[in-house]
Design an enzyme around this catalytic site. Structure first.
Site, PDB file in Angstrom:
ATOM      1  N   HIS A   1       1.743   2.671  -1.492  1.00 10.35           N
ATOM      2  CA  HIS A   1       2.800   1.838  -0.909  1.00 10.35           C
ATOM      3  C   HIS A   1       2.333   1.262   0.430  1.00 10.35           C
ATOM      4  CE1 HIS A   1       6.656   0.537   0.658  1.00 10.35           C
ATOM      5  NE2 HIS A   1       7.120   0.616  -0.579  1.00 10.35           N
TER       6      HIS A   1
ATOM      7  N   GLU B   1       4.090  -5.824  -4.587  1.00  8.57           N
ATOM      8  CA  GLU B   1       5.079  -5.832  -3.514  1.00  8.57           C
ATOM      9  C   GLU B   1       4.535  -6.603  -2.300  1.00  8.57           C
ATOM     10  OE1 GLU B   1       8.049  -2.352  -3.948  1.00  8.57           O
ATOM     11  OE2 GLU B   1       6.399  -1.724  -2.674  1.00  8.57           O
TER      12      GLU B   1
ATOM     13  N   GLY C   1      12.091  -5.063   2.284  1.00  2.45           N
ATOM     14  CA  GLY C   1      13.153  -4.735   3.231  1.00  2.45           C
ATOM     15  C   GLY C   1      13.625  -5.901   4.080  1.00  2.45           C
TER      16      GLY C   1
HETATM   17  P1  PGA Z   1      13.020  -3.033  -0.718  1.00  2.00           P
HETATM   18  O1  PGA Z   1      11.770  -2.062  -0.766  1.00  2.00           O
HETATM   19  O2  PGA Z   1      13.614  -3.098  -2.088  1.00  2.00           O
HETATM   20  O3  PGA Z   1      13.949  -2.389   0.286  1.00  2.00           O
HETATM   21  O4  PGA Z   1      12.534  -4.366  -0.256  1.00  2.00           O
HETATM   22  C1  PGA Z   1      10.904  -2.020  -1.869  1.00  2.00           C
HETATM   23  C2  PGA Z   1       9.805  -1.035  -1.629  1.00  2.00           C
HETATM   24  O5  PGA Z   1       9.368  -0.895  -0.488  1.00  2.00           O
HETATM   25  O6  PGA Z   1       9.357  -0.332  -2.559  1.00  2.00           O
END
Ligand code: PGA
Length: 224
Positions: A100, A149, A155
């Site tokens: 991540h 991602e 976020g």
């Molecule tokens: P988010 O995070 O849905 O809050 O944007 C996704 C993640 O970090 O796995």
């Protein structure tokens, strides 16, 4: 219907009581036996101490969810204070998020560490969900499930456009023939999830903030 992975990443959120309330709400609304859910694998990734609590709930209530971890140690069993090795997780989880961007940013981890983690997970029969930030992020050997991602989407409330996500997902599969599934992650909500999971090369979603409230997560499941 194609297979869909819907992965909830709770990050460093939730007390034991909040986790149990969430599990009850989701169980009351989401039924694997419903024909529209037959293609879905729903995985909840709580903080480490909540993993056995979530697993216990799932077993006792025949809940159609799976439990995963948000990370795994780079080390095997041994004198590594504070670490949780794959051999411990093996009894509880079938899935594990690895790589991540928050591990890269806050813990300075990179490809070598992630490769060890992937090997440790696979050795313990845990399926890694490996996060990449763009189509050129290096992917360790043995990874079959990737979560794309983009950092700017995590976020922030600013998801990638579905067209761009589809293009990157396609390119990741072309460049990495071992990768069978690409999930999209970053500001996924019940409003936008349908536009991602309907795309040919996107096989599910990794959800952070949108997975914290059971009511919102249920709407996301229904929208898939
Ligand atoms: P988010 O995070 O849905 O809050 O944007 C996704 C993640 O970090 O796995």
């Amino acid at each position: 219907m194609k297979d869909l992975f819907i992965v909830a990443n709770w990050k460093a959120h939730k007390t034991r009581e909040e986790a149990l309330t969430w599990l009850v709400e989701v169980k009351n609304s989401y039924h694997e036996t419903d024909s529209q859910n037959a293609n879905k694998t729903v995985v909840v990734c709580p903080p480490y101490p909540l993993i056995p609590i979530v697993e216990d709930f799932i077993i006792k209530n025949a809940s159609p969810l799976h439990v995963g971890s948000q990370d795994v140690s780079v080390f095997e069993t041994g004198a590594y204070t504070g670490e949780v090795p794959a051999t411990t997780l093996e009894k509880f989880v079938k899935f594990c998020i690895i790589g991540h961007s928050e591990r890269r940013q806050h813990f300075s981890e990179g490809f070598e560490i992630f490769s060890e983690k992937v090997a440790n997970a696979l050795g313990a029969n845990i399926l890694p969900v490996f996060c990449v930030q763009n189509e050129d992020t290096q992917i360790p050997n043995g990874v079959t499930v990737v979560a794309y991602e983009p950092i700017a989407a995590i976020g922030t409330g600013n998801p990638e456009t579905p067209e761009d996500a589809e293009q990157i997902a396609k390119s990741i599969k072309e460049k990495n023939p071992e990768v069978k599934y690409v999930l999209y992650g970053g500001s996924v909500t019940d409003q936008n999830v349908g536009s991602f999971v309907n795309l040919p090369n996107i096989n599910g979603v990794l959800i952070g903030g949108g997975s914290l409230e059971a009511s919102e997560f249920i709407k996301i499941l229904q929208a898939c």
